[in-house]
Design a protein around this motif. Structure first.
Motif, short mmCIF file in Angstrom:
data_model
loop_
_atom_site.label_atom_id
_atom_site.label_comp_id
_atom_site.label_asym_id
_atom_site.label_seq_id
_atom_site.Cartn_x
_atom_site.Cartn_y
_atom_site.Cartn_z
N PRO A 196 0.41 3.28 22.28
CA PRO A 196 1.79 2.86 22.02
C PRO A 196 2.22 1.57 22.68
CG PRO A 196 1.74 4.61 23.64
CD PRO A 196 0.33 4.46 23.16
N HIS A 197 1.48 1.10 23.67
CA HIS A 197 1.95 -0.04 24.46
C HIS A 197 1.30 -1.37 24.07
CE1 HIS A 197 4.01 2.87 26.85
NE2 HIS A 197 2.88 3.47 27.21
N ALA A 198 0.24 -1.34 23.28
CA ALA A 198 -0.44 -2.59 22.90
C ALA A 198 0.36 -3.30 21.80
CB ALA A 198 -1.85 -2.30 22.42
N VAL A 199 0.24 -4.62 21.77
CA VAL A 199 0.87 -5.43 20.73
C VAL A 199 0.11 -5.22 19.42
CG1 VAL A 199 1.31 -7.81 19.99
CG2 VAL A 199 1.67 -7.15 22.37
N LEU A 200 0.86 -5.12 18.32
CA LEU A 200 0.25 -5.00 16.99
C LEU A 200 0.90 -6.01 16.06
CD1 LEU A 200 -1.55 -3.72 14.87
CD2 LEU A 200 0.11 -1.85 14.65
N GLY A 201 0.12 -7.00 15.64
CA GLY A 201 0.60 -7.99 14.68
C GLY A 201 0.00 -7.72 13.32
N LEU A 202 0.73 -8.11 12.28
CA LEU A 202 0.30 -7.87 10.90
C LEU A 202 0.58 -9.09 10.05
CD1 LEU A 202 -0.64 -5.77 8.69
CD2 LEU A 202 1.79 -5.27 8.37
N SER A 203 -0.42 -9.52 9.27
CA SER A 203 -0.22 -10.63 8.32
C SER A 203 0.55 -10.15 7.11
CB SER A 203 -1.57 -11.21 7.88
OG SER A 203 -2.26 -11.77 8.95
N ALA A 204 1.45 -10.97 6.63
CA ALA A 204 2.23 -10.64 5.43
C ALA A 204 2.54 -11.92 4.68
CB ALA A 204 3.53 -9.92 5.81
N ALA A 205 2.53 -11.81 3.34
CA ALA A 205 2.76 -13.01 2.53
C ALA A 205 3.76 -12.77 1.41
CB ALA A 205 1.44 -13.50 1.93
N THR A 206 4.26 -11.53 1.28
CA THR A 206 5.18 -11.22 0.20
C THR A 206 6.32 -10.35 0.73
OG1 THR A 206 4.10 -9.14 -0.44
CG2 THR A 206 3.25 -11.19 -1.44
N ALA A 207 7.39 -10.29 -0.04
CA ALA A 207 8.52 -9.43 0.33
C ALA A 207 8.09 -7.98 0.44
CB ALA A 207 9.64 -9.59 -0.69
N GLU A 208 7.24 -7.53 -0.48
CA GLU A 208 6.79 -6.14 -0.47
C GLU A 208 6.02 -5.82 0.81
OE1 GLU A 208 6.43 -8.30 -2.94
OE2 GLU A 208 7.86 -7.44 -4.37
N GLU A 209 5.16 -6.74 1.23
CA GLU A 209 4.39 -6.51 2.45
C GLU A 209 5.29 -6.48 3.69
OE1 GLU A 209 0.26 -8.59 0.77
OE2 GLU A 209 1.48 -9.62 2.28
N LEU A 210 6.31 -7.32 3.70
CA LEU A 210 7.24 -7.32 4.82
C LEU A 210 8.06 -6.04 4.88
CD1 LEU A 210 8.43 -11.02 4.61
CD2 LEU A 210 7.16 -10.00 6.50
N HIS A 211 8.51 -5.57 3.73
CA HIS A 211 9.28 -4.32 3.70
C HIS A 211 8.41 -3.15 4.16
CE1 HIS A 211 12.71 -6.25 2.09
NE2 HIS A 211 12.28 -6.39 0.86
N ALA A 212 7.14 -3.14 3.74
CA ALA A 212 6.23 -2.07 4.15
C ALA A 212 6.00 -2.11 5.65
CB ALA A 212 4.91 -2.21 3.41
N ALA A 213 5.89 -3.30 6.23
CA ALA A 213 5.69 -3.43 7.67
C ALA A 213 6.89 -2.90 8.44
CB ALA A 213 5.43 -4.88 8.04
N ALA A 214 8.08 -3.18 7.94
CA ALA A 214 9.29 -2.72 8.61
C ALA A 214 9.43 -1.21 8.54
CB ALA A 214 10.51 -3.40 8.00
N ARG A 215 8.95 -0.62 7.45
CA ARG A 215 9.07 0.84 7.28
C ARG A 215 7.97 1.61 7.99
NH1 ARG A 215 9.63 -0.63 1.79
NH2 ARG A 215 7.52 0.17 1.39
N ASP A 216 6.90 0.92 8.37
CA ASP A 216 5.73 1.61 8.91
C ASP A 216 6.06 2.22 10.28
OD1 ASP A 216 3.15 2.25 10.02
OD2 ASP A 216 2.32 1.00 8.42
N PRO A 217 5.86 3.52 10.43
CA PRO A 217 6.16 4.15 11.72
C PRO A 217 5.19 3.75 12.83
CG PRO A 217 5.07 5.71 10.26
CD PRO A 217 5.35 4.47 9.44
N ALA A 218 4.17 2.99 12.49
CA ALA A 218 3.19 2.58 13.50
C ALA A 218 3.81 1.67 14.54
CB ALA A 218 2.02 1.87 12.83
N GLY A 219 4.90 1.03 14.21
CA GLY A 219 5.51 0.13 15.18
C GLY A 219 4.83 -1.22 15.23
N VAL A 220 4.81 -1.93 14.12
CA VAL A 220 4.31 -3.31 14.11
C VAL A 220 5.21 -4.16 14.99
CG1 VAL A 220 3.91 -5.34 12.66
CG2 VAL A 220 3.27 -3.07 11.83
N HIS A 221 4.60 -4.94 15.87
CA HIS A 221 5.36 -5.73 16.84
C HIS A 221 5.90 -7.02 16.22
CE1 HIS A 221 5.57 -8.91 20.02
NE2 HIS A 221 6.17 -7.97 20.68
#
Length: 227
Positions: free
Chosen positions: A108-133
């Motif tokens: 839970p304490h490590a940084v997690l970054g995610l690449s995104a290039a579309t609105a759909e990918e950004l919305h999915a990242a925001a909804r993901d319970p994994a906690g993208v940093h």
């Protein structure tokens, strides 16, 4: 989770560093002296052992305030952490392990970054319970650094996507110092830079140009620590 300064975010490229007669660790040390605030080690063609050695060498030259993030290879991150190496987290792309699986592995304490290039990918990242940093949005401009980079967004395209994300957003892909004032105005948390620093004749001076363009002035004490 420890706050991470993403404003001048170096993503390494071993080939570009080597073409200048420097190793990755030497390039990173010079760049941090110039004002780099976070470092991601990207080794697309290295095996696990070589990747881990590079992470270890880079960690040895980084001051405590600079985050060290491993690209894609969760196994390398875990091996480094198990060996007592100071690593901050992992960055993954859309075709890598799902963020939820990565979070389960890195904790839970490590940084997690995610690449995104579309609105759909950004919305999915925001909804993901994994906690993208944070998210990396690109490509800002056309780039040859990443063979599978998506089409360039331009500054207006980045700004449009950044407004859709509640997560800190970092621009990547051909970013130059001239882009940074407008990226900051668009709400970016920072800029990820590959060629602009790795391929530079003087990584320290190149990093300083990005830091100054963002509005940061590297302090002499930090430059002495990182040199």
């Amino acid at each position: 989770m420890t706050p991470v300064d993403l404003s001048v975010y170096l993503v390494t490229d071993a080939d570009q560093c080597g073409a200048r007669g420097r190793g990755v660790a030497e390039t990173v040390a010079q760049a941090v002296a110039g004002g780099v605030t976070a470092v991601q080690i990207r080794e697309k063609h290295a095996d696990g052992g070589d990747f881990l050695r590079t992470v270890t060498e880079v960690a040895a030259v980084l001051p405590e305030h600079v985050a060290l993030i491993v690209n894609d290879r969760v196994d390398v991150f875990l091996a480094a952490r198990a060996g007592g190496i100071r690593v901050s987290g992992v960055h993954v792309g859309q075709s890598d392990l799902p963020p939820a699986a990565v979070r389960e592995l890195i904790g839970p304490h490590a940084v997690l970054g995610l690449s995104a290039a579309t609105a759909e990918e950004l919305h999915a990242a925001a909804r993901d319970p994994a906690g993208v940093h944070h998210v990396g949005i690109g490509a800002l401009h056309a780039t040859r650094t990443k063979a599978d980079a998506p089409p360039s967004l331009g500054l207006d395209g980045f700004a449009r996507l950044a407004r859709l994300s509640a997560l800190p957003a970092v621009a990547i892909g051909g970013v130059t110092p001239a882009d940074l004032p407008r990226l900051r105005e668009a709400g970016a948390a920072g800029a990820a830079v590959v060629s602009g620093i790795c391929a530079a004749e003087d990584p320290r001076a190149a990093a300083r140009a990005y830091a100054l363009a963002w509005g940061r002035v590297p302090t002499p004490s930090r430059e002495r620590t990182s040199a």
